[in-house]
Design a protein around this motif. Structure first.
Motif, PDB file in Angstrom:
ATOM      1  N   SER B  77     -78.675  47.696  52.938  1.00 31.92           N
ATOM      2  CA  SER B  77     -78.853  47.196  51.609  1.00 31.92           C
ATOM      3  C   SER B  77     -77.614  46.582  50.954  1.00 31.92           C
ATOM      4  O   SER B  77     -77.553  46.365  49.670  1.00 31.92           O
ATOM      5  CB  SER B  77     -79.660  48.215  50.553  1.00 31.92           C
ATOM      6  OG  SER B  77     -79.090  49.583  50.903  1.00 31.92           O
ATOM      7  N   THR B  80     -77.954  43.457  48.787  1.00 31.65           N
ATOM      8  CA  THR B  80     -78.813  43.601  47.124  1.00 31.65           C
ATOM      9  C   THR B  80     -77.851  44.354  46.374  1.00 31.65           C
ATOM     10  O   THR B  80     -77.673  44.322  45.113  1.00 31.65           O
ATOM     11  CB  THR B  80     -79.949  44.577  47.341  1.00 31.65           C
ATOM     12  OG1 THR B  80     -80.042  44.899  48.697  1.00 31.65           O
ATOM     13  CG2 THR B  80     -81.062  43.609  46.910  1.00 31.65           C
ATOM     14  N   MET B  81     -77.048  45.417  47.052  1.00 28.07           N
ATOM     15  CA  MET B  81     -75.941  46.197  46.141  1.00 28.07           C
ATOM     16  C   MET B  81     -74.894  45.278  45.424  1.00 28.07           C
ATOM     17  O   MET B  81     -74.482  45.662  44.494  1.00 28.07           O
ATOM     18  CB  MET B  81     -75.455  47.242  47.155  1.00 28.07           C
ATOM     19  CG  MET B  81     -76.308  48.530  46.999  1.00 28.07           C
ATOM     20  SD  MET B  81     -75.697  49.519  48.312  1.00 28.07           S
ATOM     21  CE  MET B  81     -73.892  49.958  47.940  1.00 28.07           C
ATOM     22  N   GLU B  83     -74.596  42.682  44.230  1.00 26.02           N
ATOM     23  CA  GLU B  83     -74.800  41.868  42.969  1.00 26.02           C
ATOM     24  C   GLU B  83     -74.493  42.857  41.747  1.00 26.02           C
ATOM     25  O   GLU B  83     -73.362  42.187  40.805  1.00 26.02           O
ATOM     26  CB  GLU B  83     -76.378  42.124  42.698  1.00 26.02           C
ATOM     27  CG  GLU B  83     -76.961  40.708  42.980  1.00 26.02           C
ATOM     28  CD  GLU B  83     -78.446  40.885  42.485  1.00 26.02           C
ATOM     29  OE1 GLU B  83     -78.957  41.292  41.477  1.00 26.02           O
ATOM     30  OE2 GLU B  83     -79.391  40.751  43.622  1.00 26.02           O
ATOM     31  N   PHE B  84     -74.247  44.218  41.882  1.00 31.75           N
ATOM     32  CA  PHE B  84     -73.687  44.934  40.713  1.00 31.75           C
ATOM     33  C   PHE B  84     -73.069  46.212  41.017  1.00 31.75           C
ATOM     34  O   PHE B  84     -73.179  47.192  40.730  1.00 31.75           O
ATOM     35  CB  PHE B  84     -74.883  45.215  39.537  1.00 31.75           C
ATOM     36  CG  PHE B  84     -76.060  45.983  39.821  1.00 31.75           C
ATOM     37  CD1 PHE B  84     -76.398  47.148  38.950  1.00 31.75           C
ATOM     38  CD2 PHE B  84     -76.950  45.776  41.000  1.00 31.75           C
ATOM     39  CE1 PHE B  84     -77.567  47.791  39.133  1.00 31.75           C
ATOM     40  CE2 PHE B  84     -77.966  46.437  41.196  1.00 31.75           C
ATOM     41  CZ  PHE B  84     -78.229  47.508  40.294  1.00 31.75           C
ATOM     42  N   LEU B  86     -69.980  46.930  41.184  1.00 38.51           N
ATOM     43  CA  LEU B  86     -68.744  47.691  40.295  1.00 38.51           C
ATOM     44  C   LEU B  86     -69.899  48.529  39.234  1.00 38.51           C
ATOM     45  O   LEU B  86     -69.326  49.824  39.196  1.00 38.51           O
ATOM     46  CB  LEU B  86     -68.359  46.796  39.627  1.00 38.51           C
ATOM     47  CG  LEU B  86     -67.024  47.253  38.616  1.00 38.51           C
ATOM     48  CD1 LEU B  86     -66.011  47.825  39.515  1.00 38.51           C
ATOM     49  CD2 LEU B  86     -66.608  46.266  37.658  1.00 38.51           C
ATOM     50  N   ALA B  87     -70.862  48.128  38.698  1.00 43.15           N
ATOM     51  CA  ALA B  87     -71.646  48.842  37.769  1.00 43.15           C
ATOM     52  C   ALA B  87     -72.196  50.249  38.572  1.00 43.15           C
ATOM     53  O   ALA B  87     -72.090  51.196  37.952  1.00 43.15           O
ATOM     54  CB  ALA B  87     -72.527  48.010  37.037  1.00 43.15           C
ATOM     55  N   LEU B  88     -72.807  49.792  39.730  1.00 42.76           N
ATOM     56  CA  LEU B  88     -73.324  51.084  40.307  1.00 42.76           C
ATOM     57  C   LEU B  88     -72.529  52.175  40.656  1.00 42.76           C
ATOM     58  O   LEU B  88     -72.720  53.016  40.285  1.00 42.76           O
ATOM     59  CB  LEU B  88     -73.937  50.336  41.552  1.00 42.76           C
ATOM     60  CG  LEU B  88     -74.499  51.432  42.886  1.00 42.76           C
ATOM     61  CD1 LEU B  88     -75.862  51.686  42.049  1.00 42.76           C
ATOM     62  CD2 LEU B  88     -74.571  50.573  43.980  1.00 42.76           C
TER      63      LEU B  88
END
Lengths: 230, 120
Positions: B77, B80-81, B83-84, B86-88
């Motif tokens: 994945s 899809t990861m 994309e965000f 850093l936030a994650l």
């Protein structure tokens, strides 16, 4: 060769076990927290797949058979909990309030940080179940219409972090009571953290196991409260 | 024989958990139902600790290995990861520290307070 690996069951299991044993040996030798057996094993397996070009699907074809045991293993967490029944009875109010406060903290922190990072509703609810055990987390993410794969990623990152740093964080944050240490690690980093708590001591392991179950259920309930904030 | 019996009991309880998960429309996994069932059976004395102990401890001890395959699956994945990512990562780490600190300190505070009250 690759064709063989694609249909071999024991290749994936063997690679996983050997990677974990290397992790255990490195930890024994260096005693540094970065040589966490779980982290080392995951890194080795990813590196192996990347270098050889073997597909995850082919690896998991065998390796998934180890993960099947996760449900019976989680069931068995009732054993250390039962062994600490006296302690549980004596401290149940502190334990329940402690876990509830952790669950609320999780919700608020994720809410505030999602605002900070300007995340949309779907991304916010995707991260919401990150502190609970994968099986409950997947269900909750589905219920809230999040991206399930990313929820799993957040749960894994959280669990791995708890598994690597759970004991160190307790020390730095001055959480000294054994029961409190178990509740802290279990509420924050679910079953993966509980593996670490087991190493910290029997009491910590038992309390952490309890937290996984209780925090998981409380988080599902608290989702009603937090769901529509973003 | 002892280990086979223990393993059978553990698998049977897991199966029971699976059945409950299927019938009850709540997002509670089979493992949590199973853990509750085993705990109740032990507390009520229906099952003795010796009926599950060794095999149970072995499973708990081997548990980290079971997390390896699904975590390695994160590479699937990855797109899809990204994309965000850093936030994650930041949100995961910060909230873990916060939850650990609050849950730990509140539990510790109440336990210490109770000790003072009972004069121990």
């Amino acid at each position: 060769m690759k064709e063989f690996i694609g249909c071999s069951v024991f290749w994936g299991i063997g690679a996983t076990l050997i990677a974990y044993i290397i992790g255990l040996l490195l930890k024994k030798k260096f005693k540094l927290f970065i040589f966490n057996p779980l982290l080392v094993a995951i890194t080795l397996c990813i590196a192996l797949l990347a270098v050889t070009g073997i597909k995850y699907e082919d690896y998991n074809n065998g390796a998934q058979h180890i993960s099947i045991l996760l449900t019976p293993a989680t069931v068995c967490l009732a054993i250390p909990l039962y062994e600490q029944l006296q302690l549980l009875r004596k401290n149940y109010i502190a334990i329940l309030i402690g876990i509830a406060s952790g669950v609320l903290t999780s919700g608020f922190t994720i809410f505030l940080m999602s605002l900070l990072f300007n995340l949309n509703h779907t991304q916010y609810v995707t991260l919401f179940p990150k502190s609970i055990t994968t099986a409950i987390g997947i269900g909750l993410s589905q219920e809230l219409d999040g991206y399930i794969a990313i929820t799993v990623a957040a749960i894994m990152i959280t669990g791995l972090f708890g598994n690597i740093a759970g004991d160190i964080l307790c020390k730095i944050l001055r959480i000294k009571n054994n029961v409190a240490q178990g509740i802290a690690v279990g509420t924050a980093s679910h079953v993966m953290g509980t593996s670490k708590a087991m190493e910290m001591g029997a009491v910590q392991g038992a309390m952490s196991s309890l937290s996984v179950a209780v925090a998981g259920c409380m988080t599902v309930l608290s989702a009603i409260l937090f769901e529509n904030l973003i | 024989m002892k280990y086979i019996k223990q393993f059978t009991i553990i698998i049977a309880i897991s199966l029971l958990g699976e059945i409950l998960n299927r019938i009850i429309p709540l997002p509670i996994p089979a493992s949590i139902y199973g853990m509750t069932i085993l705990f109740v059976l032990l507390c009520s004395g229906v099952l003795k600790l010796s009926a599950v102990k060794e095999t149970g401890k072995f499973l708990i001890y081997s548990m980290p290995i079971m997390f390896i395959p699904p975590t390695v699956g994160l590479i699937e994945s990855w797109t899809t990861m990204q994309e965000f990512l850093l936030a994650l990562i930041v949100i995961s780490l910060v909230s873990t520290i916060m939850v650990l600190a609050v849950a730990g300190h509140i539990t510790q505070f109440i336990i210490n307070n109770n000790k003072k009250k009972t004069g121990k």
